[in-house]
Design a protein around this motif. Sequence first.
Motif, PDB file in Angstrom:
ATOM      1  N   SER A 195       9.621  -5.060   1.254  1.00 43.08           N
ATOM      2  CA  SER A 195       9.457  -4.983   2.711  1.00 43.08           C
ATOM      3  C   SER A 195       8.001  -4.790   3.108  1.00 43.08           C
ATOM      4  O   SER A 195       7.668  -4.775   4.294  1.00 43.08           O
ATOM      5  N   SER A 196       7.123  -4.669   2.118  1.00 45.59           N
ATOM      6  CA  SER A 196       5.711  -4.397   2.388  1.00 45.59           C
ATOM      7  C   SER A 196       4.985  -5.664   2.821  1.00 45.59           C
ATOM      8  O   SER A 196       5.173  -6.738   2.248  1.00 45.59           O
ATOM      9  N   GLN A 197       4.136  -5.504   3.843  1.00 38.71           N
ATOM     10  CA  GLN A 197       3.296  -6.606   4.296  1.00 38.71           C
ATOM     11  C   GLN A 197       1.869  -6.475   3.744  1.00 38.71           C
ATOM     12  O   GLN A 197       1.046  -7.349   3.949  1.00 38.71           O
ATOM     13  N   GLY A 198       1.608  -5.389   3.090  1.00 40.70           N
ATOM     14  CA  GLY A 198       0.267  -5.157   2.542  1.00 40.70           C
ATOM     15  C   GLY A 198       0.337  -4.070   1.499  1.00 40.70           C
ATOM     16  O   GLY A 198       0.985  -4.217   0.478  1.00 40.70           O
ATOM     17  N   GLU A 199      -0.315  -2.948   1.808  1.00 42.36           N
ATOM     18  CA  GLU A 199      -0.339  -1.839   0.848  1.00 42.36           C
ATOM     19  C   GLU A 199       0.213  -0.556   1.451  1.00 42.36           C
ATOM     20  O   GLU A 199       0.039   0.520   0.896  1.00 42.36           O
ATOM     21  N   GLU A 200       0.935  -0.675   2.590  1.00 44.57           N
ATOM     22  CA  GLU A 200       1.359   0.529   3.304  1.00 44.57           C
ATOM     23  C   GLU A 200       2.340   1.391   2.530  1.00 44.57           C
ATOM     24  O   GLU A 200       2.465   2.597   2.770  1.00 44.57           O
ATOM     25  N   TYR A 201       3.077   0.788   1.571  1.00 45.47           N
ATOM     26  CA  TYR A 201       4.070   1.556   0.823  1.00 45.47           C
ATOM     27  C   TYR A 201       3.651   1.829  -0.627  1.00 45.47           C
ATOM     28  O   TYR A 201       4.398   2.449  -1.375  1.00 45.47           O
ATOM     29  N   HIS A 202       2.473   1.384  -1.007  1.00 46.66           N
ATOM     30  CA  HIS A 202       2.112   1.467  -2.423  1.00 46.66           C
ATOM     31  C   HIS A 202       1.945   2.905  -2.918  1.00 46.66           C
ATOM     32  O   HIS A 202       2.275   3.205  -4.071  1.00 46.66           O
ATOM     33  N   HIS A 203       1.446   3.785  -2.062  1.00 45.69           N
ATOM     34  CA  HIS A 203       1.302   5.179  -2.502  1.00 45.69           C
ATOM     35  C   HIS A 203       2.678   5.823  -2.666  1.00 45.69           C
ATOM     36  O   HIS A 203       2.905   6.588  -3.622  1.00 45.69           O
ATOM     37  N   GLU A 204       3.599   5.504  -1.774  1.00 48.88           N
ATOM     38  CA  GLU A 204       4.962   6.033  -1.900  1.00 48.88           C
ATOM     39  C   GLU A 204       5.633   5.490  -3.164  1.00 48.88           C
ATOM     40  O   GLU A 204       6.331   6.225  -3.869  1.00 48.88           O
ATOM     41  N   ILE A 205       5.407   4.217  -3.455  1.00 48.07           N
ATOM     42  CA  ILE A 205       5.937   3.620  -4.687  1.00 48.07           C
ATOM     43  C   ILE A 205       5.375   4.345  -5.907  1.00 48.07           C
ATOM     44  O   ILE A 205       6.107   4.645  -6.860  1.00 48.07           O
ATOM     45  N   ARG A 206       4.092   4.623  -5.868  1.00 47.14           N
ATOM     46  CA  ARG A 206       3.454   5.339  -6.986  1.00 47.14           C
ATOM     47  C   ARG A 206       4.115   6.700  -7.195  1.00 47.14           C
ATOM     48  O   ARG A 206       4.390   7.098  -8.334  1.00 47.14           O
ATOM     49  N   LYS A 207       4.377   7.432  -6.126  1.00 49.55           N
ATOM     50  CA  LYS A 207       5.011   8.755  -6.244  1.00 49.55           C
ATOM     51  C   LYS A 207       6.417   8.638  -6.821  1.00 49.55           C
ATOM     52  O   LYS A 207       6.835   9.463  -7.646  1.00 49.55           O
ATOM     53  N   LEU A 208       7.149   7.612  -6.405  1.00 46.23           N
ATOM     54  CA  LEU A 208       8.496   7.405  -6.939  1.00 46.23           C
ATOM     55  C   LEU A 208       8.452   7.089  -8.433  1.00 46.23           C
ATOM     56  O   LEU A 208       9.288   7.574  -9.208  1.00 46.23           O
ATOM     57  N   LEU A 209       7.480   6.286  -8.840  1.00 39.64           N
ATOM     58  CA  LEU A 209       7.355   5.939 -10.260  1.00 39.64           C
ATOM     59  C   LEU A 209       6.978   7.148 -11.102  1.00 39.64           C
ATOM     60  O   LEU A 209       7.367   7.244 -12.272  1.00 39.64           O
TER      61      LEU A 209
END
Length: 270
Positions: A168-182
């Motif tokens: 659902s990301s259009q850029g990098e807006e969710y990448h930090h949240e993804i990193r925390k989940l990983l």
Amino acid sequence: MQSKEENTGLSSFYRERFDSFLINLSLAKQIKEEDIHKLRVDIKYIRSLLLLIEEFDLDTDAGSKLLKQLNGIFNSAGKLRALQVSKSLLLNSNVDIPTEIMIVLDGRMNVSVENFRAKWSEFEILKFKKGVASLCSSLNQVNISELKIKTDSIIHDELEIVNKLFNSSQGEEYHHEIRKLLKVVKALQQLLLALQDDEKRRQALDIVNSTETLLGNWHNYKVMDKFLIKLDKELPQPSVKRILKNLKNQNNKLKLELKNEADKYLRKHF
């Protein structure tokens, strides 16, 4: 029926993580960048493990108390770490950094160092060790089979969220949240591997670890980006602004390269 060895293995795994934290807490007093980083990594790891244990109805609140005790040192170390990362990236750029920038950075570093040292001094190690002992003595209440099932379920759910956020990301807006989940997934995978070795799980962990590392490197440049934006607002000198513009362009280029590399892993594996 589960064996005593399984619960002993669970308790030993938790104790190893707590011991690692205490070692790195001691080293962090020297304020070296790598030690502050290791301290933060340990706390993130412990938080994931403590949140897992809160899923079980243990007759102790030691886990929640340990989480609360870790918050102050974690937040203080985070602010210091952000400045250390920014300084390291600045000094390793191919740009001559003006004195005006270094004065601002060093001033903030000094304040952050003092705040961290205050939190470090306030941290009650004996209280923490008593909490650890209480928690670990309660781990024999955990049904290991149930733990494995629940942990696998949490891993599955976290990876589902990673997939949804990335797609659902259009850029990098969710990448930090993804990193925390990983990071959570990585901690839980390592716990399951400590209880029972499994080659497929090790391969899955390698993928998670590689992706999270790329996102971690990307995040360093994201931190630097925010710092440069603040400097641009605070330093009015035209010559400094030209250098800041150069730094921002360079930083964004490297940040984008790391994001694209991380995206390849996310697209392929998640």
